[in-house]
Write a protein that holds these residues in place. Structure first.
Motif, PDB file in Angstrom:
ATOM      1  N   HIS A   1       0.864  -1.178   0.000  1.00  0.00           N
ATOM      2  CA  HIS A   1       0.000   0.000   0.000  1.00  0.00           C
ATOM      3  C   HIS A   1       0.895   1.221   0.000  1.00  0.00           C
ATOM      4  CE1 HIS A   1      -3.610   2.290   1.875  1.00  0.00           C
ATOM      5  NE2 HIS A   1      -3.631   2.329   0.569  1.00  0.00           N
TER       6      HIS A   1
ATOM      7  N   PHE B   1      -3.481   6.472  -4.239  1.00  0.00           N
ATOM      8  CA  PHE B   1      -2.825   5.323  -3.635  1.00  0.00           C
ATOM      9  C   PHE B   1      -2.954   4.079  -4.501  1.00  0.00           C
ATOM     10  CE2 PHE B   1      -3.530   8.181  -0.193  1.00  0.00           C
ATOM     11  CZ  PHE B   1      -2.506   7.941   0.710  1.00  0.00           C
TER      12      PHE B   1
ATOM     13  N   GLU C   1       1.476   5.514  -1.479  1.00  0.00           N
ATOM     14  CA  GLU C   1       0.965   6.727  -2.098  1.00  0.00           C
ATOM     15  C   GLU C   1       1.752   6.979  -3.375  1.00  0.00           C
ATOM     16  OE1 GLU C   1      -0.572  11.130  -0.758  1.00  0.00           O
ATOM     17  OE2 GLU C   1       1.050  10.216   0.398  1.00  0.00           O
TER      18      GLU C   1
ATOM     19  N   SER D   1      -6.825   4.871   3.159  1.00  0.00           N
ATOM     20  CA  SER D   1      -5.459   5.333   2.908  1.00  0.00           C
ATOM     21  C   SER D   1      -4.562   5.194   4.133  1.00  0.00           C
ATOM     22  CB  SER D   1      -5.459   6.784   2.429  1.00  0.00           C
ATOM     23  OG  SER D   1      -5.759   7.673   3.488  1.00  0.00           O
TER      24      SER D   1
END
Length: 99
Positions: free
Chosen positions: A12, A20, A14, A80
């Motif tokens: 995960h 993302f 950005e 996020s």
């Protein structure tokens, strides 16, 4: 095909401000059969946010699903914040529904 299950977050990150890339692994990946399918994601175990988040699938194989999303509200903001690891050291996960 209708499948429900937990998938672990394996990656995960950005990509740019508020955009993302999330990769999840689990049995649900083997049920993806064609481009254009969606994954409905339940972000938390409680009722906040109440609605699941529909995410289009960017890429997939038999073991993983990749999604790219933009933070635009409370649900994607919570999503996020998921890191792949919980504070107790266990892998973080999300609940998915594939249609």
């Amino acid at each position: 095909m209708n499948y429900q299950g937990k998938m672990t977050i394996s990656s995960h990150k950005e990509l740019t401000k508020d955009v993302f890339e999330m990769v999840v692994e689990g049995d649900a990946a083997k049920y993806i059969k064609e481009p254009g399918q969606f994954v409905n994601i339940k972000i938390t175990d409680d009722m906040t946010p109440y609605l699941r988040r529909p995410m289009s699938i960017c890429d997939y194989d038999e073991h993983s699903i990749k999604m790219i999303y933009k933070v635009v509200g409370e649900g994607t903001k919570l999503m996020s914040k998921k890191t792949g690891r919980r504070p107790d050291g266990f892998l973080d996960w999300i609940r998915t529904w594939i249609y």
